[in-house]
Design a protein around this motif. Structure first.
Motif, PDB file in Angstrom:
ATOM      1  N   VAL A   1      -9.500 -33.359  48.535  1.00 42.40           N
ATOM      2  CA  VAL A   1      -8.145 -34.032  48.522  1.00 42.40           C
ATOM      3  C   VAL A   1      -7.890 -35.096  49.357  1.00 42.40           C
ATOM      4  CG1 VAL A   1      -5.771 -33.564  48.658  1.00 42.40           C
ATOM      5  CG2 VAL A   1      -7.438 -31.596  48.142  1.00 42.40           C
ATOM      6  N   ILE A   2      -7.643 -36.258  48.337  1.00 40.86           N
ATOM      7  CA  ILE A   2      -7.303 -37.393  49.508  1.00 40.86           C
ATOM      8  C   ILE A   2      -5.740 -37.858  49.002  1.00 40.86           C
ATOM      9  CG2 ILE A   2      -9.576 -38.319  49.262  1.00 40.86           C
ATOM     10  CD1 ILE A   2      -8.694 -39.883  46.663  1.00 40.86           C
ATOM     11  N   ALA A   3      -5.285 -38.293  50.164  1.00 41.71           N
ATOM     12  CA  ALA A   3      -3.848 -38.899  50.188  1.00 41.71           C
ATOM     13  C   ALA A   3      -3.717 -40.184  50.966  1.00 41.71           C
ATOM     14  CB  ALA A   3      -2.912 -37.789  50.653  1.00 41.71           C
ATOM     15  N   ILE A   4      -2.475 -40.934  50.689  1.00 43.77           N
ATOM     16  CA  ILE A   4      -2.599 -42.074  51.386  1.00 43.77           C
ATOM     17  C   ILE A   4      -2.006 -42.038  52.962  1.00 43.77           C
ATOM     18  CG2 ILE A   4      -1.447 -44.463  51.014  1.00 43.77           C
ATOM     19  CD1 ILE A   4      -2.963 -43.339  48.774  1.00 43.77           C
ATOM     20  N   ASP A   5      -2.820 -42.648  53.718  1.00 43.59           N
ATOM     21  CA  ASP A   5      -2.701 -42.783  55.225  1.00 43.59           C
ATOM     22  C   ASP A   5      -1.212 -42.793  55.488  1.00 43.59           C
ATOM     23  OD1 ASP A   5      -3.428 -42.335  57.797  1.00 43.59           O
ATOM     24  OD2 ASP A   5      -3.753 -44.373  58.037  1.00 43.59           O
ATOM     25  N   GLY A   6      -0.796 -42.095  56.638  1.00 44.58           N
ATOM     26  CA  GLY A   6       0.476 -42.349  57.141  1.00 44.58           C
ATOM     27  C   GLY A   6       1.720 -41.927  56.167  1.00 44.58           C
ATOM     28  N   THR A   7       1.675 -41.240  55.116  1.00 45.07           N
ATOM     29  CA  THR A   7       2.698 -41.127  54.101  1.00 45.07           C
ATOM     30  C   THR A   7       3.379 -39.648  54.476  1.00 45.07           C
ATOM     31  OG1 THR A   7       1.350 -40.385  52.266  1.00 45.07           O
ATOM     32  CG2 THR A   7       1.899 -42.976  52.597  1.00 45.07           C
ATOM     33  N   THR A   8       4.639 -39.594  53.836  1.00 41.94           N
ATOM     34  CA  THR A   8       5.367 -38.292  54.004  1.00 41.94           C
ATOM     35  C   THR A   8       4.142 -37.363  53.142  1.00 41.94           C
ATOM     36  OG1 THR A   8       6.572 -38.946  51.984  1.00 41.94           O
ATOM     37  CG2 THR A   8       7.456 -39.320  53.965  1.00 41.94           C
ATOM     38  N   THR A   9       3.771 -37.861  52.044  1.00 44.66           N
ATOM     39  CA  THR A   9       2.877 -37.215  51.167  1.00 44.66           C
ATOM     40  C   THR A   9       1.728 -36.554  51.729  1.00 44.66           C
ATOM     41  OG1 THR A   9       3.506 -38.273  49.121  1.00 44.66           O
ATOM     42  CG2 THR A   9       1.636 -37.135  48.934  1.00 44.66           C
ATOM     43  N   ILE A  10       0.887 -37.179  52.518  1.00 42.60           N
ATOM     44  CA  ILE A  10      -0.231 -36.448  53.095  1.00 42.60           C
ATOM     45  C   ILE A  10       0.361 -35.462  54.208  1.00 42.60           C
ATOM     46  CG2 ILE A  10      -0.212 -38.313  54.967  1.00 42.60           C
ATOM     47  CD1 ILE A  10      -3.492 -38.019  54.655  1.00 42.60           C
ATOM     48  N   ARG A  11       1.324 -35.676  54.809  1.00 37.29           N
ATOM     49  CA  ARG A  11       1.730 -34.770  56.066  1.00 37.29           C
ATOM     50  C   ARG A  11       2.333 -33.518  55.145  1.00 37.29           C
ATOM     51  NH1 ARG A  11       3.786 -39.613  58.579  1.00 37.29           N
ATOM     52  NH2 ARG A  11       5.861 -39.747  57.492  1.00 37.29           N
ATOM     53  N   ALA A  12       3.119 -33.577  54.053  1.00 37.35           N
ATOM     54  CA  ALA A  12       3.348 -32.377  53.427  1.00 37.35           C
ATOM     55  C   ALA A  12       2.016 -31.756  52.682  1.00 37.35           C
ATOM     56  CB  ALA A  12       4.335 -32.948  52.276  1.00 37.35           C
ATOM     57  N   SER A  13       1.253 -32.588  52.245  1.00 37.29           N
ATOM     58  CA  SER A  13      -0.009 -31.929  51.701  1.00 37.29           C
ATOM     59  C   SER A  13      -0.885 -31.257  52.749  1.00 37.29           C
ATOM     60  CB  SER A  13      -0.850 -33.095  51.150  1.00 37.29           C
ATOM     61  OG  SER A  13      -2.072 -32.621  50.417  1.00 37.29           O
ATOM     62  N   ALA A  14      -0.804 -31.617  54.014  1.00 37.80           N
ATOM     63  CA  ALA A  14      -1.571 -31.085  55.134  1.00 37.80           C
ATOM     64  C   ALA A  14      -0.840 -29.653  55.565  1.00 37.80           C
ATOM     65  CB  ALA A  14      -1.646 -31.985  56.306  1.00 37.80           C
ATOM     66  N   ARG A  15       0.614 -29.872  55.554  1.00 36.87           N
ATOM     67  CA  ARG A  15       1.249 -28.534  56.031  1.00 36.87           C
ATOM     68  C   ARG A  15       0.909 -27.412  54.846  1.00 36.87           C
ATOM     69  NH1 ARG A  15       5.583 -32.184  56.775  1.00 36.87           N
ATOM     70  NH2 ARG A  15       6.582 -31.704  54.877  1.00 36.87           N
ATOM     71  N   THR A  16       0.899 -27.713  53.415  1.00 39.56           N
ATOM     72  CA  THR A  16       0.941 -26.866  52.527  1.00 39.56           C
ATOM     73  C   THR A  16      -0.310 -26.432  52.147  1.00 39.56           C
ATOM     74  OG1 THR A  16       1.173 -28.522  50.706  1.00 39.56           O
ATOM     75  CG2 THR A  16       3.300 -27.453  51.620  1.00 39.56           C
ATOM     76  N   LEU A  17      -1.503 -27.235  52.590  1.00 44.72           N
ATOM     77  CA  LEU A  17      -2.816 -26.675  51.997  1.00 44.72           C
ATOM     78  C   LEU A  17      -3.361 -25.829  53.080  1.00 44.72           C
ATOM     79  CD1 LEU A  17      -4.148 -29.730  50.749  1.00 44.72           C
ATOM     80  CD2 LEU A  17      -3.814 -27.796  49.300  1.00 44.72           C
ATOM     81  N   THR A  18      -3.892 -24.451  52.806  1.00 44.98           N
ATOM     82  CA  THR A  18      -4.547 -23.821  53.862  1.00 44.98           C
ATOM     83  C   THR A  18      -6.087 -23.584  53.693  1.00 44.98           C
ATOM     84  OG1 THR A  18      -3.975 -21.936  52.397  1.00 44.98           O
ATOM     85  CG2 THR A  18      -2.316 -22.330  53.959  1.00 44.98           C
TER      86      THR A  18
END
Length: 237
Positions: free
Chosen positions: A122-139
């Protein structure tokens, strides 16, 4: 209020760039001019205040947020989360955002739950709300930060990643750029995109809030959405 809003005499607005303009991201004209919803909103606001406008373009909203916090720019538009509320002030939202995933055809993934498997890259854009939410929800896996949407698209296209976390509206024009890709059903974050200012500028925040509320009620925001091909997307209430 202008002195607090634009202490250098120009309204310095931070915009975030992507290969295709969306409801948050801008793109560039052939002459290099920023184009998109946030560029038009910024220009409309600057006109009401009689201020010259100076754009700074960033590769991601995290970089724009850092520039706001440092006072290097005066205003931007970005997704809101608890982390950003600690260091920035937000006015009204103009768009309700859903974050989800674009996945490669080879991954076989079709819904958001299937992304959360060991070995899914999984990749996401650095420093964004989206990467923070992705990190919280992926286990079972974790997102890897990339600096911009353009880099993320290239990694998906070259087979270096299986899933890209981003807002649904931004992912839609990426699908044809990544052969065989699809946007999964479901999402992992619902948030709002709002006007953002540095903390400690209450008069500026009041003025921006009053203007954007009026721009929504008068139909200006609706017309800007329509002009950029987002006629089916509702303006945030």
């Amino acid at each position: 209020m202008n002195a607090e809003l634009a202490p250098t005499g120009s309204l310095r607005v931070g915009l975030v760039e992507a290969p295709s303009a969306g409801l948050v991201f801008i793109s560039r004209s052939t002459a290099g001019k920023p184009e998109g919803v946030t560029a038009d909103l910024s220009a409309a606001f600057a006109r009401t205040r009689g201020l010259p406008l100076a754009f700074t373009v960033f590769p991601n909203s995290g970089a724009a947020a850092s520039a706001l916090q440092a006072g290097a720019i005066d205003m931007s538009f970005m997704p809101v989360d608890a982390t950003r509320r600690q260091v920035l002030d937000f006015g009204p939202a103009y768009y309700d955002l859903e974050s989800t995933y674009l996945v490669s055809g080879a991954s076989g993934i079709t819904d958001v739950a299937q992304v959360d498997r060991p070995g899914v890259r999984v990749i996401a854009i650095d420093g964004t709300t989206t990467i923070r939410a992705s990190a919280r929800t992926l286990t079972q896996t974790k997102p890897v930060a990339v600096p911009s949407v353009a880099v993320a698209v290239e990694r998906m296209r070259s087979g270096q990643a299986d899933a890209l976390a981003l807002s649904r509206d931004t992912l839609q024009p990426i699908v044809p750029q990544v052969p065989g890709s699809r946007i999964v059903t479901g999402g992992f974050q619902q948030t709002q995109v709002a006007v953002a200012l540095p903390k400690g500028r209450p008069a500026a925040l009041h003025g921006v809030t009053e203007w954007l509320d009026d721009a929504k009620h008068s139909g200006l925001v609706r017309r800007i959405f329509d002009a950029h091909g987002f006629g089916s997307v509702p303006v945030a209430p």
